[in-house]
Design a protein around this motif. Sequence first.
Motif, PDB file in Angstrom:
ATOM      1  N   PHE A 118       0.835  -1.198   0.000  1.00 31.53           N
ATOM      2  CA  PHE A 118       0.000   0.000   0.000  1.00 31.53           C
ATOM      3  C   PHE A 118       0.870   1.249   0.000  1.00 31.53           C
ATOM      4  O   PHE A 118       0.659   2.168  -0.763  1.00 31.53           O
ATOM      5  CB  PHE A 118      -0.897  -0.039   1.243  1.00 31.53           C
ATOM      6  CG  PHE A 118      -1.860   1.110   1.314  1.00 31.53           C
ATOM      7  CD1 PHE A 118      -2.925   1.193   0.423  1.00 31.53           C
ATOM      8  CD2 PHE A 118      -1.701   2.108   2.254  1.00 31.53           C
ATOM      9  CE1 PHE A 118      -3.806   2.260   0.481  1.00 31.53           C
ATOM     10  CE2 PHE A 118      -2.579   3.174   2.319  1.00 31.53           C
ATOM     11  CZ  PHE A 118      -3.632   3.242   1.435  1.00 31.53           C
ATOM     12  N   LYS A 119       1.908   1.199   0.880  1.00 27.78           N
ATOM     13  CA  LYS A 119       2.827   2.337   0.976  1.00 27.78           C
ATOM     14  C   LYS A 119       3.506   2.576  -0.357  1.00 27.78           C
ATOM     15  O   LYS A 119       3.638   3.698  -0.815  1.00 27.78           O
ATOM     16  CB  LYS A 119       3.891   2.044   2.035  1.00 27.78           C
ATOM     17  CG  LYS A 119       3.625   2.672   3.371  1.00 27.78           C
ATOM     18  CD  LYS A 119       4.882   2.566   4.189  1.00 27.78           C
ATOM     19  CE  LYS A 119       4.690   3.102   5.572  1.00 27.78           C
ATOM     20  NZ  LYS A 119       5.817   2.753   6.412  1.00 27.78           N
ATOM     21  N   THR A 120       3.995   1.484  -0.954  1.00 27.56           N
ATOM     22  CA  THR A 120       4.712   1.603  -2.223  1.00 27.56           C
ATOM     23  C   THR A 120       3.811   2.245  -3.272  1.00 27.56           C
ATOM     24  O   THR A 120       4.241   3.113  -4.014  1.00 27.56           O
ATOM     25  CB  THR A 120       5.172   0.207  -2.694  1.00 27.56           C
ATOM     26  OG1 THR A 120       5.770  -0.435  -1.589  1.00 27.56           O
ATOM     27  CG2 THR A 120       6.161   0.312  -3.815  1.00 27.56           C
ATOM     28  N   GLU A 121       2.533   1.805  -3.298  1.00 25.61           N
ATOM     29  CA  GLU A 121       1.606   2.381  -4.281  1.00 25.61           C
ATOM     30  C   GLU A 121       1.401   3.871  -4.020  1.00 25.61           C
ATOM     31  O   GLU A 121       1.404   4.681  -4.936  1.00 25.61           O
ATOM     32  CB  GLU A 121       0.264   1.656  -4.233  1.00 25.61           C
ATOM     33  CG  GLU A 121       0.314   0.340  -4.997  1.00 25.61           C
ATOM     34  CD  GLU A 121      -0.952  -0.468  -4.824  1.00 25.61           C
ATOM     35  OE1 GLU A 121      -1.943   0.060  -4.304  1.00 25.61           O
ATOM     36  OE2 GLU A 121      -0.916  -1.653  -5.218  1.00 25.61           O
ATOM     37  N   GLU A 122       1.260   4.203  -2.716  1.00 28.26           N
ATOM     38  CA  GLU A 122       1.068   5.608  -2.337  1.00 28.26           C
ATOM     39  C   GLU A 122       2.307   6.413  -2.742  1.00 28.26           C
ATOM     40  O   GLU A 122       2.200   7.489  -3.321  1.00 28.26           O
ATOM     41  CB  GLU A 122       0.863   5.679  -0.830  1.00 28.26           C
ATOM     42  CG  GLU A 122       0.346   7.021  -0.363  1.00 28.26           C
ATOM     43  CD  GLU A 122       0.219   7.063   1.147  1.00 28.26           C
ATOM     44  OE1 GLU A 122      -0.249   6.082   1.727  1.00 28.26           O
ATOM     45  OE2 GLU A 122       0.597   8.096   1.715  1.00 28.26           O
ATOM     46  N   GLU A 175       4.373   5.720  -5.037  1.00 24.17           N
ATOM     47  CA  GLU A 175       4.442   5.848  -6.500  1.00 24.17           C
ATOM     48  C   GLU A 175       3.556   6.977  -7.006  1.00 24.17           C
ATOM     49  O   GLU A 175       3.951   7.755  -7.877  1.00 24.17           O
ATOM     50  CB  GLU A 175       4.016   4.539  -7.160  1.00 24.17           C
ATOM     51  CG  GLU A 175       5.220   3.638  -7.427  1.00 24.17           C
ATOM     52  CD  GLU A 175       4.822   2.300  -7.991  1.00 24.17           C
ATOM     53  OE1 GLU A 175       3.762   2.213  -8.634  1.00 24.17           O
ATOM     54  OE2 GLU A 175       5.585   1.353  -7.763  1.00 24.17           O
ATOM     55  N   VAL A 176       2.342   7.056  -6.425  1.00 29.15           N
ATOM     56  CA  VAL A 176       1.399   8.121  -6.833  1.00 29.15           C
ATOM     57  C   VAL A 176       2.026   9.481  -6.539  1.00 29.15           C
ATOM     58  O   VAL A 176       2.048  10.372  -7.389  1.00 29.15           O
ATOM     59  CB  VAL A 176       0.049   7.964  -6.088  1.00 29.15           C
ATOM     60  CG1 VAL A 176      -0.831   9.168  -6.338  1.00 29.15           C
ATOM     61  CG2 VAL A 176      -0.664   6.703  -6.554  1.00 29.15           C
ATOM     62  N   ILE A 177       2.563   9.618  -5.305  1.00 30.54           N
ATOM     63  CA  ILE A 177       3.182  10.895  -4.922  1.00 30.54           C
ATOM     64  C   ILE A 177       4.378  11.180  -5.818  1.00 30.54           C
ATOM     65  O   ILE A 177       4.565  12.300  -6.286  1.00 30.54           O
ATOM     66  CB  ILE A 177       3.599  10.872  -3.430  1.00 30.54           C
ATOM     67  CG1 ILE A 177       2.339  10.848  -2.571  1.00 30.54           C
ATOM     68  CG2 ILE A 177       4.450  12.089  -3.079  1.00 30.54           C
ATOM     69  CD1 ILE A 177       2.567  10.682  -1.112  1.00 30.54           C
ATOM     70  N   HIS A 178       5.166  10.136  -6.058  1.00 33.44           N
ATOM     71  CA  HIS A 178       6.358  10.318  -6.888  1.00 33.44           C
ATOM     72  C   HIS A 178       5.966  10.809  -8.287  1.00 33.44           C
ATOM     73  O   HIS A 178       6.574  11.734  -8.823  1.00 33.44           O
ATOM     74  CB  HIS A 178       7.125   8.997  -6.965  1.00 33.44           C
ATOM     75  CG  HIS A 178       8.359   9.074  -7.789  1.00 33.44           C
ATOM     76  ND1 HIS A 178       9.483   9.733  -7.360  1.00 33.44           N
ATOM     77  CD2 HIS A 178       8.633   8.618  -9.031  1.00 33.44           C
ATOM     78  CE1 HIS A 178      10.402   9.673  -8.304  1.00 33.44           C
ATOM     79  NE2 HIS A 178       9.910   8.994  -9.324  1.00 33.44           N
TER      80      HIS A 178
END
Length: 408
Positions: free
Chosen positions: A147-151, A153-156
């Motif tokens: 979940f963190k990684t996806e978040e 990625e979105v922020i990135h």
Amino acid sequence: MQIKKFVGENVTQTMALVKKEMGNDAIILQTKKTKSKGFLGFFKKDMVEVLAAIEPDKASSKVTKTKSTETSPPRFESANTSIENIKIPTYIDGKNDKNDVSFKEVNKIYQKPMQVNKVSSNADITKDIDEIKTVIKDLNERFVQTFKTEEDEVIHELKTKHSNKLVEKGISSLLSEEIVNEALSKYNDCNRDSIFKVINERFNNFSENNMKFLKKYNVFVGPTGVGKTTTLAKIASNLAIEEGKRIGFMTLDTYRISAVEQLRTYAEILNCPIEVAYDKADVSEAVKRLESRDSIFIDTAGRSHRNKVHMIELEEIIESIDEKEVFLVLSANFNKEDIKDILEAYSFIDDFSIVITKMDETSREGLVFDIINAANKPVSYITYGQNVPDDIEIFDFNKFVNEFLREI
Ligand SMILES: Nc1nc2c(ncn2[C@@H]2O[C@H](COP(=O)(O)OP(=O)(O)OP(=O)(O)O)[C@@H](O)[C@H]2O)c(=O)[nH]1
Ligand SMILES: [Mg+2]
């Protein structure tokens, strides 16, 4: 653990032997049928052999226990399990009837090993539960991580998208990232509005826009060909034409005849005096002669900022002039590295403002922010063409930021 083999003619007799020697706590390890030795192989009799064991501490109390006044009845003497009632377990007499009462009774005798099994299974269950807990914890961590990684990625992606827009408009990638990161951390977003706020906060010290930059003596310095003479002429003309100021010119650019002629032409147009100074002594004389003028504009030679001798000469001349404003002229065509080198070379000047020329020749106006950021000095003017006196503006920070961000 004490282990001993007992042999009797039948189970009852053998068990009585066990009980007599080991007491009621004896554990029957094995029971089997056997034959007596006989005489010369004849007269052999069927016998029962019992392998029994007892823990040492219980062995010592075996006799007293049988005769004692203990409250719980000894196992072999309980109402249902007196020694006479004990039957041969199925695995002893060869039958396989698990309903046989004797089998159940013998199982009671095996109570201890059974308990060990029970403890061992509890331990197994505890172990299994621990393993399940570990698996659940691991899955949970992976879930959170995913979940963190996806978040992230979105922020990135969001950051990259906005920071790329700033880079396309000429802000260096480093400064663009800083601005976008600050917008995200302060305003939880990196859209136009939050970037606008960050830029304003960051550079608001340099957003003043008035004519306060001009002093009695105005010195224009900077690398070759950036537009020093043209800019000076633009400002002086506007001052003379629009405000009726009495201006004077001085040039230190004696390395090229054309340079003196260039300024002389503007002086003739504006009908004002011009002084040519070859060294520091000439400068102080020229300053005296121009003292009665409202504003004096001093042009310097465009030489490489890497020329140390020239920079030292320039430093001495600038120091000899009081009541001055120094304008460092930079072209919008420079890259960030050029700007850094030039600022370094002119760092001997304590106080100066920046003129950015040739804005009409670039679509990467964002360099202005890098210049302000690196110099930590205000921008006084921007120029956007060769026309004297038109193509110049006092730098209006808010107007510039609005126009800059409109295209983002
Ligand atoms: N496009 C454009 N050209 C400009 C601008 N300002 C100056 N120039 C041109 O740049 C060239 C050099 O201008 P100068 O004023 O002679 O530059 P300088 O810094 O005095 O040059 P040196 O004295 O040789 O060091 C001229 O052709 C100018 O017309 C501007 O804002 N935009
Ligand atoms: Mg010049």
